[in-house]
Design a protein around this motif. Structure first.
Motif, PDB file in Angstrom:
ATOM      1  N   ASP A  24       0.909  -1.138   0.029  1.00 44.20           N
ATOM      2  CA  ASP A  24      -0.177  -0.193   0.026  1.00 44.20           C
ATOM      3  C   ASP A  24       0.803   1.367   0.098  1.00 44.20           C
ATOM      4  OD1 ASP A  24       0.946   0.202   2.805  1.00 44.20           O
ATOM      5  OD2 ASP A  24      -0.923  -0.280   3.516  1.00 44.20           O
ATOM      6  N   ARG A  63      -7.337  -2.016  -0.807  1.00 39.51           N
ATOM      7  CA  ARG A  63      -6.853  -0.379  -0.676  1.00 39.51           C
ATOM      8  C   ARG A  63      -7.439   0.212  -1.652  1.00 39.51           C
ATOM      9  NH1 ARG A  63      -3.428   1.627   3.413  1.00 39.51           N
ATOM     10  NH2 ARG A  63      -4.303   3.513   2.690  1.00 39.51           N
ATOM     11  N   GLY A  67     -10.435   2.945  -1.580  1.00 42.41           N
ATOM     12  CA  GLY A  67      -9.980   4.159  -1.691  1.00 42.41           C
ATOM     13  C   GLY A  67     -10.283   5.072  -2.908  1.00 42.41           C
ATOM     14  N   TYR A  71      -7.097   7.578  -3.827  1.00 44.18           N
ATOM     15  CA  TYR A  71      -6.123   6.647  -3.443  1.00 44.18           C
ATOM     16  C   TYR A  71      -5.026   6.468  -4.400  1.00 44.18           C
ATOM     17  CZ  TYR A  71      -3.538   2.964  -1.043  1.00 44.18           C
ATOM     18  OH  TYR A  71      -2.745   2.247  -0.518  1.00 44.18           O
TER      19      TYR A  71
END
Length: 88
Positions: A24, A63, A67, A71
């Motif tokens: 990440d 993620r 996100g 993100y």
């Protein structure tokens, strides 16, 4: 998330992030910083490994999905910087 040990003349960098060391933004930023520090210290040989049952599952897709675009806009530069740091 990242541990570095010296074994004789070799630096051993270990990912330790979740069950499968998924990458990440935070892990990638820490990796980039650690690699930069090793270069500044003039470290020689480097082994990169993962703690647990997997080296790394790759990018943490959960993620990315959670996100969304915001993100992903942070992830892409972090991923690029980590690759550049690894191969310079």
């Amino acid at each position: 998330m990242i541990d570095i040990q010296t074994v004789e003349d070799v630096q051993v960098l270990t990912f330790s992030s979740g069950r499968v060391n998924a990458q990440d933004v935070e892990l990638l930023e820490e990796l980039t910083g650690a690699l930069g520090e090793l270069v500044r210290l003039g470290a020689g040989a480097l082994v990169i490994t993962g703690a647990g049952r997997a080296f790394s599952a790759g990018v943490d897709l959960n993620r990315v999905v959670d996100g969304g675009a915001g993100y992903a806009e942070r992830l892409i530069p972090a991923l690029s910087a980590a690759f550049e740091a690894m191969f310079c």
